[in-house]
Design a protein around this motif. Structure first.
Motif, PDB file in Angstrom:
ATOM      1  N   TYR A 384       0.832  -1.206   0.000  1.00  7.58           N
ATOM      2  CA  TYR A 384       0.000   0.000   0.000  1.00  7.58           C
ATOM      3  C   TYR A 384       0.868   1.259   0.000  1.00  7.58           C
ATOM      4  N   GLY A 385       2.044   1.197   0.638  1.00  8.91           N
ATOM      5  CA  GLY A 385       2.937   2.354   0.630  1.00  8.91           C
ATOM      6  C   GLY A 385       3.434   2.669  -0.769  1.00  8.91           C
ATOM      7  N   ALA A 386       3.776   1.627  -1.551  1.00  7.27           N
ATOM      8  CA  ALA A 386       4.248   1.838  -2.919  1.00  7.27           C
ATOM      9  C   ALA A 386       3.156   2.440  -3.793  1.00  7.27           C
ATOM     10  N   ILE A 387       1.923   1.974  -3.631  1.00 11.29           N
ATOM     11  CA  ILE A 387       0.811   2.523  -4.420  1.00 11.29           C
ATOM     12  C   ILE A 387       0.567   3.982  -4.048  1.00 11.29           C
ATOM     13  N   LEU A 388       0.615   4.283  -2.761  1.00  8.48           N
ATOM     14  CA  LEU A 388       0.454   5.669  -2.335  1.00  8.48           C
ATOM     15  C   LEU A 388       1.601   6.524  -2.852  1.00  8.48           C
ATOM     16  N   GLY A 389       2.816   5.971  -2.867  1.00  6.95           N
ATOM     17  CA  GLY A 389       3.955   6.699  -3.425  1.00  6.95           C
ATOM     18  C   GLY A 389       3.759   7.012  -4.898  1.00  6.95           C
ATOM     19  N   ALA A 390       3.225   6.035  -5.656  1.00  3.12           N
ATOM     20  CA  ALA A 390       2.944   6.270  -7.079  1.00  3.12           C
ATOM     21  C   ALA A 390       1.882   7.347  -7.255  1.00  3.12           C
ATOM     22  N   LEU A 391       0.872   7.340  -6.395  1.00  8.95           N
ATOM     23  CA  LEU A 391      -0.190   8.343  -6.478  1.00  8.95           C
ATOM     24  C   LEU A 391       0.345   9.731  -6.144  1.00  8.95           C
ATOM     25  N   ILE A 392       1.218   9.827  -5.157  1.00  9.04           N
ATOM     26  CA  ILE A 392       1.802  11.119  -4.801  1.00  9.04           C
ATOM     27  C   ILE A 392       2.636  11.664  -5.953  1.00  9.04           C
ATOM     28  N   MET A 393       3.446  10.805  -6.564  1.00 11.63           N
ATOM     29  CA  MET A 393       4.278  11.249  -7.679  1.00 11.63           C
ATOM     30  C   MET A 393       3.447  11.721  -8.857  1.00 11.63           C
ATOM     31  N   GLN A 394       2.406  10.948  -9.195  1.00 15.56           N
ATOM     32  CA  GLN A 394       1.559  11.328 -10.322  1.00 15.56           C
ATOM     33  C   GLN A 394       0.793  12.611 -10.021  1.00 15.56           C
ATOM     34  N   SER A 395       0.340  12.761  -8.786  1.00 13.53           N
ATOM     35  CA  SER A 395      -0.361  13.995  -8.398  1.00 13.53           C
ATOM     36  C   SER A 395       0.564  15.193  -8.510  1.00 13.53           C
ATOM     37  N   LEU A 396       1.809  15.001  -8.098  1.00 14.91           N
ATOM     38  CA  LEU A 396       2.790  16.082  -8.168  1.00 14.91           C
ATOM     39  C   LEU A 396       3.021  16.511  -9.609  1.00 14.91           C
ATOM     40  N   GLN A 397       3.202  15.536 -10.502  1.00 14.52           N
ATOM     41  CA  GLN A 397       3.446  15.864 -11.902  1.00 14.52           C
ATOM     42  C   GLN A 397       2.209  16.453 -12.571  1.00 14.52           C
ATOM     43  N   SER A 398       1.052  15.864 -12.312  1.00  9.55           N
ATOM     44  CA  SER A 398      -0.183  16.366 -12.924  1.00  9.55           C
ATOM     45  C   SER A 398      -0.509  17.770 -12.426  1.00  9.55           C
ATOM     46  N   GLY A 399      -0.321  17.992 -11.123  1.00 11.09           N
ATOM     47  CA  GLY A 399      -0.605  19.315 -10.576  1.00 11.09           C
ATOM     48  C   GLY A 399       0.312  20.379 -11.141  1.00 11.09           C
ATOM     49  N   MET A 400       1.601  20.061 -11.273  1.00  9.30           N
ATOM     50  CA  MET A 400       2.538  21.034 -11.843  1.00  9.30           C
ATOM     51  C   MET A 400       2.217  21.306 -13.306  1.00  9.30           C
ATOM     52  N   ALA A 401       1.827  20.270 -14.048  1.00  3.43           N
ATOM     53  CA  ALA A 401       1.440  20.473 -15.446  1.00  3.43           C
ATOM     54  C   ALA A 401       0.190  21.339 -15.545  1.00  3.43           C
ATOM     55  N   MET A 402      -0.741  21.159 -14.622  1.00  4.64           N
ATOM     56  CA  MET A 402      -1.988  21.920 -14.650  1.00  4.64           C
ATOM     57  C   MET A 402      -1.756  23.406 -14.391  1.00  4.64           C
ATOM     58  N   VAL A 403      -0.785  23.723 -13.541  1.00  7.43           N
ATOM     59  CA  VAL A 403      -0.528  25.133 -13.226  1.00  7.43           C
ATOM     60  C   VAL A 403       0.526  25.741 -14.152  1.00  7.43           C
ATOM     61  N   GLY A 404       0.976  24.974 -15.159  1.00  8.35           N
ATOM     62  CA  GLY A 404       1.856  25.530 -16.178  1.00  8.35           C
ATOM     63  C   GLY A 404       3.334  25.452 -15.888  1.00  8.35           C
ATOM     64  N   VAL A 405       3.765  24.522 -15.029  1.00  9.48           N
ATOM     65  CA  VAL A 405       5.191  24.367 -14.746  1.00  9.48           C
ATOM     66  C   VAL A 405       5.857  23.628 -15.913  1.00  9.48           C
ATOM     67  N   ASP A 406       7.013  24.112 -16.354  1.00 10.25           N
ATOM     68  CA  ASP A 406       7.716  23.481 -17.463  1.00 10.25           C
ATOM     69  C   ASP A 406       8.144  22.063 -17.108  1.00 10.25           C
ATOM     70  N   ALA A 407       8.200  21.187 -18.123  1.00  7.67           N
ATOM     71  CA  ALA A 407       8.567  19.787 -17.911  1.00  7.67           C
ATOM     72  C   ALA A 407       9.943  19.611 -17.265  1.00  7.67           C
ATOM     73  N   PRO A 408      10.978  20.369 -17.688  1.00  6.14           N
ATOM     74  CA  PRO A 408      12.282  20.211 -17.027  1.00  6.14           C
ATOM     75  C   PRO A 408      12.225  20.519 -15.534  1.00  6.14           C
ATOM     76  N   PHE A 409      11.478  21.567 -15.170  1.00  5.53           N
ATOM     77  CA  PHE A 409      11.386  21.914 -13.744  1.00  5.53           C
ATOM     78  C   PHE A 409      10.561  20.872 -12.986  1.00  5.53           C
ATOM     79  N   GLN A 410       9.583  20.253 -13.656  1.00  4.88           N
ATOM     80  CA  GLN A 410       8.828  19.169 -13.023  1.00  4.88           C
ATOM     81  C   GLN A 410       9.770  18.046 -12.597  1.00  4.88           C
ATOM     82  N   ASN A 411      10.696  17.672 -13.496  1.00  7.79           N
ATOM     83  CA  ASN A 411      11.639  16.606 -13.178  1.00  7.79           C
ATOM     84  C   ASN A 411      12.575  17.006 -12.037  1.00  7.79           C
ATOM     85  N   ILE A 412      12.934  18.292 -12.002  1.00  6.75           N
ATOM     86  CA  ILE A 412      13.774  18.772 -10.896  1.00  6.75           C
ATOM     87  C   ILE A 412      13.038  18.611  -9.575  1.00  6.75           C
TER      88      ILE A 412
END
Length: 435
Positions: A384-412
């Motif tokens: 369950y920790g790994a699944i939650l970790g995957a959800l946190i990572m995807q939320s982080l990337q999706s949220g940054m994309a939604m607010v217009g953060v550039d892809a390179p900075f997302q990876n940073i």
């Protein structure tokens, strides 16, 4: 003598008071992860003017998380046994290529099964699972029996299998895939409102039954049990989470144009005010089933006990009679099979096989497992920790994309979060005395 007498007549010490978290036996690290996830969602929702926590975005977030989350459950076993698998993204790609070629070339042209034949999707998935399991077992053999470091074996696999996939497809995008096969991708395959509520009812009943079963087992073996109110509170929390999740997914309605096309195929007119909900995606249902199975394997089977015992102390495990070499083959074979299942979900969501499918997934999967609490030193990790970790990572990337953060900075940002998560985990284990 006096000391003994004083000790005998001294009043008994009061038992240490337990806080509610200890009473409920809730992992405080898991609670912290959930809290961080909630804060993350709220912040993104505020910054994105309320667009992040909409039913549509939550639906998309879940189907985007599934592929990485499925592989992350297998990566827990790999890391727990003190190994690593850098080839999962490439293994996903080769399994996707095999299944795509089965659906578009081998079965229709070589075996004469016409497009839409009911056996195409099933045969393709079975072949993909066999290929993924075989490759995983082969890599496990190289690690376990030939004692080549897992880092080297899977680094080679990262380079080999993606280019094998390229040769299988001649570097072309392969599609469209079978219509039934594509239902495993999410948007094209959901349970609908009624079946989603039925699935929720089954999940609630299963959760309550599991809580009661665990309590009976503890009582039967003389182990201490939580108070009844604590068991009831846990059941209530789990029920609320399940019902709330399904209610959000059922709140996401199909566009009117799609509803109209559905009724046109039936030769009927759309009733006034008629609406349809997407409901629970089939891919999410697959993830839930895999999570339950992997958790049962980890906690209730001999294989799971051997995996964690080997990760905790490989030498002691081998001296106790565990065949650690064969165990390594089994763990990597499970990882290969889960890569094949992830290939089903990923290619079905895209409706085709593309050359870049699964690119950098190996990093996302490892990060999800580590953020979820799997210790790189081995012996510790939860599904369950790994699944939650995957959800946190995807939320982080999706949220940054939604607010217009550039892809390179997302990876940073993701890289920084990964390092911080490991640092926090190390400090937490030192503070709590966990290894």
């Amino acid at each position: 003598m006096t000391d003994a007498a004083d000790h005998a007549t001294a009043p008994p010490r009061a038992a240490p008071r337990k806080n509610i978290f200890r009473t409920l036996e809730i992992d405080t690290r898991l609670l912290g992860m959930i809290g961080a996830f909630v804060v993350l969602c709220i912040v993104f929702d505020l910054v994105a003017d309320g667009r992040f926590l909409t039913p549509r975005n939550i639906f998309n977030l879940t189907i985007q998380t599934v592929s990485v989350a499925i592989m992350a459950t297998g990566m827990v076993f790999v890391i727990v046994t003190r190994n690593i698998d850098l080839s999962v993204g490439s293994l996903l790609a080769v399994c996707s290529a095999v299944m795509a070629m089965m659906q578009t070339v081998i079965l229709p042209d070589w075996l004469g099964l016409g497009l839409g034949h009911p056996a195409i999707w099933l045969v393709s998935i079975v072949v993909g699972l066999v290929v993924g399991t075989a490759i995983g077992a082969f890599q496990g053999f190289l690690v376990g029996y030939l004692t080549i470091p897992a880092f080297i074996v899977t680094l080679g696999g990262l380079l080999v299998w993606r280019n094998v996939a390229w040769y299988l497809t001649a570097g072309q995008t392969i599609g469209p895939l079978d219509a039934t096969f594509m239902k495993f991708g999410g948007i094209n395959g959901t349970l609908g409102e009624t079946l989603s509520w039925a699935a929720a009812a089954i999940a609630v009943a299963g959760t309550i039954a599991m809580i009661l079963s665990n309590r009976r087992a503890k009582v039967a073996h003389g182990f201490p049990v939580k108070p009844l109110w604590a068991e009831g509170l846990l059941a209530l929390i789990a029920t609320g989470a399940i019902v709330g999740f399904v209610a959000i997914l059922n709140a996401y309605e199909l566009p009117s144009g799609r509803i109209r096309r559905i009724f046109e195929l039936r030769g009927e007119a759309v009733p006034d005010g008629f609406t349809m909900a997407y409901g629970l995606p089939i891919s999410v249902l697959v993830l839930i089933v895999i999570a339950v199975v992997m958790t049962v394997v980890a906690r209730r089977t001999r294989l799971g006990r051997y995996i964690f015992a080997t990760g905790g102390n490989p030498d002691a495990a081998e001296l106790s009679g565990i065949n650690t070499r064969l165990l390594t083959v089994k763990v990597f074979a499970i990882m290969g099979a889960l890569c094949a299942l992830s290939a089903v979900v990923a290619s079905a969501r895209l409706a085709n096989h593309s050359n870049d499918i699964g690119t950098l997934d190996e990093l996302r999967v490892i990060a999800a497992a580590v953020i979820g609490g799997t210790a790189l030193s081995g012996g510790i990790g939860t599904i369950y920790g790994a699944i939650l970790g995957a959800l946190i990572m995807q939320s982080l990337q999706s949220g940054m994309a939604m607010v217009g953060v550039d892809a390179p900075f997302q990876n940073i940002v993701v890289g920084v979060v990964l390092v911080l998560a490991v640092l926090i985990d190390i400090q937490y284990r030192r503070k709590t005395g966990a290894k």
